[in-house]
Design a protein around this motif. Structure first.
Motif, short mmCIF file in Angstrom:
data_model
loop_
_atom_site.label_atom_id
_atom_site.label_comp_id
_atom_site.label_asym_id
_atom_site.label_seq_id
_atom_site.Cartn_x
_atom_site.Cartn_y
_atom_site.Cartn_z
N GLU A 41 10.98 6.82 -6.32
CA GLU A 41 12.39 6.38 -6.25
C GLU A 41 12.71 5.30 -7.29
OE1 GLU A 41 13.14 4.96 -2.29
OE2 GLU A 41 12.39 6.82 -1.42
N HIS A 42 11.68 4.67 -7.85
CA HIS A 42 11.94 3.53 -8.74
C HIS A 42 11.39 3.81 -10.14
CE1 HIS A 42 12.38 1.87 -4.68
NE2 HIS A 42 13.27 1.06 -5.25
N LYS A 43 12.20 4.53 -10.87
CA LYS A 43 11.76 5.04 -12.19
C LYS A 43 11.62 3.92 -13.22
CE LYS A 43 12.22 9.51 -11.12
NZ LYS A 43 11.01 10.15 -10.61
N LEU A 44 12.40 2.88 -13.08
CA LEU A 44 12.29 1.79 -14.07
C LEU A 44 10.94 1.09 -13.94
CD1 LEU A 44 13.97 0.11 -16.23
CD2 LEU A 44 14.24 -1.55 -14.40
N LEU A 45 10.51 0.91 -12.70
CA LEU A 45 9.23 0.22 -12.46
C LEU A 45 8.03 1.13 -12.71
CD1 LEU A 45 10.13 -1.70 -9.16
CD2 LEU A 45 9.96 -2.66 -11.46
N PHE A 46 8.23 2.41 -12.45
CA PHE A 46 7.10 3.36 -12.57
C PHE A 46 7.53 4.56 -13.42
CE2 PHE A 46 6.98 1.21 -8.44
CZ PHE A 46 5.77 0.56 -8.53
N PRO A 47 7.80 4.33 -14.71
CA PRO A 47 8.39 5.39 -15.53
C PRO A 47 7.48 6.61 -15.73
CG PRO A 47 7.76 3.50 -16.89
CD PRO A 47 7.58 3.09 -15.47
N ASN A 48 6.19 6.39 -15.68
CA ASN A 48 5.28 7.51 -15.96
C ASN A 48 4.55 8.01 -14.72
OD1 ASN A 48 5.81 7.23 -18.77
ND2 ASN A 48 4.47 5.43 -18.77
N PHE A 49 5.08 7.66 -13.55
CA PHE A 49 4.36 8.01 -12.32
C PHE A 49 4.41 9.51 -12.04
CE2 PHE A 49 4.54 8.75 -7.67
CZ PHE A 49 3.22 8.44 -7.39
N LYS A 50 3.24 10.03 -11.76
CA LYS A 50 3.16 11.43 -11.30
C LYS A 50 2.40 11.42 -9.99
CE LYS A 50 3.31 13.62 -15.80
NZ LYS A 50 2.50 13.67 -16.99
N ARG A 51 2.96 12.03 -8.98
CA ARG A 51 2.36 11.99 -7.64
C ARG A 51 0.98 12.65 -7.64
NH1 ARG A 51 5.82 11.23 -3.30
NH2 ARG A 51 4.76 11.31 -1.29
N PRO A 52 -0.04 11.91 -7.23
CA PRO A 52 -1.39 12.51 -7.21
C PRO A 52 -1.59 13.43 -6.01
CG PRO A 52 -1.44 10.08 -7.13
CD PRO A 52 -0.06 10.52 -6.81
N ALA A 53 -2.74 14.08 -5.98
CA ALA A 53 -3.08 14.89 -4.81
C ALA A 53 -3.24 13.98 -3.60
CB ALA A 53 -4.39 15.64 -5.08
N SER A 54 -2.99 14.53 -2.41
CA SER A 54 -2.94 13.69 -1.20
C SER A 54 -4.28 13.03 -0.87
CB SER A 54 -2.44 14.50 -0.01
OG SER A 54 -3.29 15.60 0.16
N ASP A 55 -5.38 13.62 -1.36
CA ASP A 55 -6.68 13.00 -1.05
C ASP A 55 -7.11 12.00 -2.14
OD1 ASP A 55 -7.11 14.78 -3.06
OD2 ASP A 55 -8.90 15.70 -2.17
N TRP A 56 -6.23 11.70 -3.06
CA TRP A 56 -6.56 10.76 -4.15
C TRP A 56 -6.89 9.37 -3.61
CZ3 TRP A 56 -4.32 6.10 -5.52
CH2 TRP A 56 -4.71 5.55 -6.75
N MET A 57 -7.92 8.79 -4.19
CA MET A 57 -8.21 7.38 -3.93
C MET A 57 -8.60 6.74 -5.27
SD MET A 57 -7.67 6.37 -0.89
CE MET A 57 -8.54 4.84 -0.66
#
Lengths: 347, 211
Positions: A41-57
């Motif tokens: 929801e916050h593209k300015l703060l996280f411009p390159n964010f790509k949602r990882p797989a749900s089991d990501w750590m």
């Protein structure tokens, strides 16, 4: 000139640069999906964010692995009790000065003081970034000088050394300065866009060492290791947690162009009086009182007050927040909202 | 300047060697160990504590003053024991389980000792049970818990519960402190006292021990 540099140099940035850092420990203290929703929801703060797989750590840094003590290249032994929370040094290799006879400082050709580093690979990566029109920021390890001395000797021992004018301390500082200088020269030679010198010099109230001690033992080292960046016209960024009001003139005098300090610990009005329009403030947003325990409205008011009091249309303000466990999710959202909203306060 | 004032003045400046020599000189002049302790060493630490509370001096000054006091106290110890002088109270202190940050805890310890209290230092990463066991075994009137992290401050509530479960809650006061801790949190978990600085913690501890 990128937006960050415009802010640093008072060249009318497009907006106030905002950074939101999520500590690795958050990923097992929060619902990951909820945090990812906020990041999306916050593209300015996280411009390159790509949602990882749900089991990501995340992969935790070697100094931030619970129950896995880590010995760094300087010989300091780190412990932490929670994955992701940077540990504290409990094994000080020079706790006894007797060990100084056989102790060797880490090699700047193979380490950054904290970890082993393949500099050739890094230099290639920097060159690739620059070839593609990008830039990279250089930086020493967090705690490059004062904290490094604390890690080597132990905090109380170090202060006693300074008070007792222990000659071996001078020798140790010289070695450390040479080590840091070699790293700085490498970053500068590779054309970094800015150079960061993160430390922690403040307590909750007051400094970790007296201003006299700082002037005598730490400032000369800072001046030496900042000089190559200063000479190259590269912006110098300095971070310190805690109350550094009694040290800050000497810190700035060392060559600092961007000062990263905590808002409420040092006081918003004090910071504004001291720096507004003169030195760029990279404001470290409160993580002790209002963001963990306040209301969303109080968080919004905090960011508005900080931007309006410290920032200017010309620049001189960037902001950063470090999220650690314990902040309610609705407050995390309120803070992200406020940072994105007030980034354009002067635009 | 009388020798006791000299001890106090030198202690405030962190001059450990001078304090040690002056304490020995005072003993040689026939001044009682208890008087040297209260009117020389503790008087000096009291001044430092007040200045610390008023932000006139900071941690480094406290630390070196405490070192000077410790060196003076070492000289006095056998004399105090021989004359049957005991501490004003006994406190056990530590950082709570999971928290390894001990600078704040160490400063509180110095301040407590500077008020004439005996301190049992349990170190870092102390479980709720270990706090309670120490309080029972060492006959402490106060448990002092320190935390730096929001993720570990919850252990303080466990200490309160463990003290209740062990049946010592009415005999021991529980004091808490550290960057993320507040008065509100103290009330919420049922601890007895929160202070925002080390000198105030020492004042509160003395009050508890005198009550």
């Amino acid at each position: 000139m990128d937006n960050f540099t415009k802010a640093v140099r008072f060249e009318c940035p497009d907006h106030i640069p905002m950074q939101f850092h999520i500590n690795a420990s958050c990923w097992h203290h929060y619902d990951k999906e909820a945090l990812w929703d906020l990041m999306e929801e916050h593209k300015l703060l996280f411009p390159n964010f790509k949602r990882p797989a749900s089991d990501w750590m995340p992969t935790y840094d070697l100094v931030a692995r619970a129950d896995e003590p880590y010995t760094d290249p300087m010989g300091c032994v780190w412990y932490t009790s929670d994955n992701g929370i940077t540990g504290t040094v409990l094994g000080h290799p020079l706790e006894d000065w007797e060990n100084f006879k056989t102790w060797n400082i880490a090699d700047p050709e193979t380490t950054d003081g904290l970890y082993k580093v393949d500099w050739a690979a890094r230099e290639k990566a920097w060159a690739d970034i620059k070839a593609n029109g990008g830039s990279f920021r250089g930086g020493l390890r967090h705690g490059h000088t004062f904290l490094q001395l604390c890690d080597l000797r132990g905090y109380q021992n170090l202060l006693c050394d300074m008070l007792d004018e222990e000659p071996l301390l001078d020798e140790l500082i010289d070695k450390l300065t040479d080590f840091n200088l070699a790293l700085v020269k490498r970053y500068v030679a590779n054309g970094c866009a800015s150079m960061a010198y993160p430390e922690d010099l403040g307590m909750q109230v007051g400094p970790m060492l007296s201003p006299d001690m700082f002037r005598k033992y730490i400032k000369p080292s800072y001046q030496k290791i900042m000089k190559p960046a200063k000479d190259a016209g590269i912006p110098i960024h300095m971070h310190s947690d805690g109350d550094i009001r009694t040290l800050v003139d000497d810190i700035v005098d060392s060559g600092v162009e961007v000062i990263n300090l905590q808002d409420l610990v040092n006081g918003i009005d004090w910071i504004a009086d001291k720096f507004r329009g003169k030195i760029c403030v990279d404001l470290d947003i409160d993580r002790q009182s209002i963001t963990p325990y306040g209301t969303p409205a109080q968080i919004d008011a905090l960011i508005r007050e900080e931007v309006s009091k410290i920032g200017t249309r010309e620049g001189g303000l960037t902001m950063i927040y470090g999220l650690y466990p314990g902040v309610p999710l609705e407050n995390v959202k309120a803070l992200m909202d406020a940072m994105e909203k007030y980034a354009f306060y002067f635009s | 300047m009388g020798i006791l004032n000299e001890i106090s003045e030198n202690l405030q400046k962190g001059k450990a060697k001078a304090v040690k020599e002056l304490v020995q000189q005072a003993l040689d002049e026939g001044i009682g160990a208890e008087t040297i302790l209260s009117d020389g060493l503790l008087a000096g630490m009291s001044v430092i504590g007040e200045k610390f509370k008023n932000n006139e001096v900071y941690v480094p000054e406290v630390l070196v003053a405490a070192r000077a006091m410790n060196m003076g106290s070492q000289i006095l110890k056998p004399h105090l024991a021989a004359s049957g002088v005991t501490a004003k109270g006994r406190v056990c202190i530590g950082t709570v389980q999971g928290d390894l940050h001990d600078i704040g805890k160490n400063i509180v310890k110095m301040m407590l000792e500077g008020k004439g209290l005996e301190v049992v230092d349990l170190g870092t990463d102390v479980s709720a049970e270990a706090f309670v066991n120490a309080a029972i075994e060492q006959d402490c009137q106060i448990i002092c818990c320190s935390a730096l992290l929001t993720t570990t401050m919850g252990v303080m509530a466990d200490v309160v519960k463990a003290a209740e479960a062990a049946g010592i809650r009415d005999k021991v006061k529980i004091m808490i402190g550290g960057a993320p801790v507040s008065e509100e949190f103290c009330k919420q978990i049922g601890a007895d006292c929160y202070t925002s600085d080390a000198a105030s913690a020492a004042d509160a501890a003395v009050q508890f021990c005198m009550a």
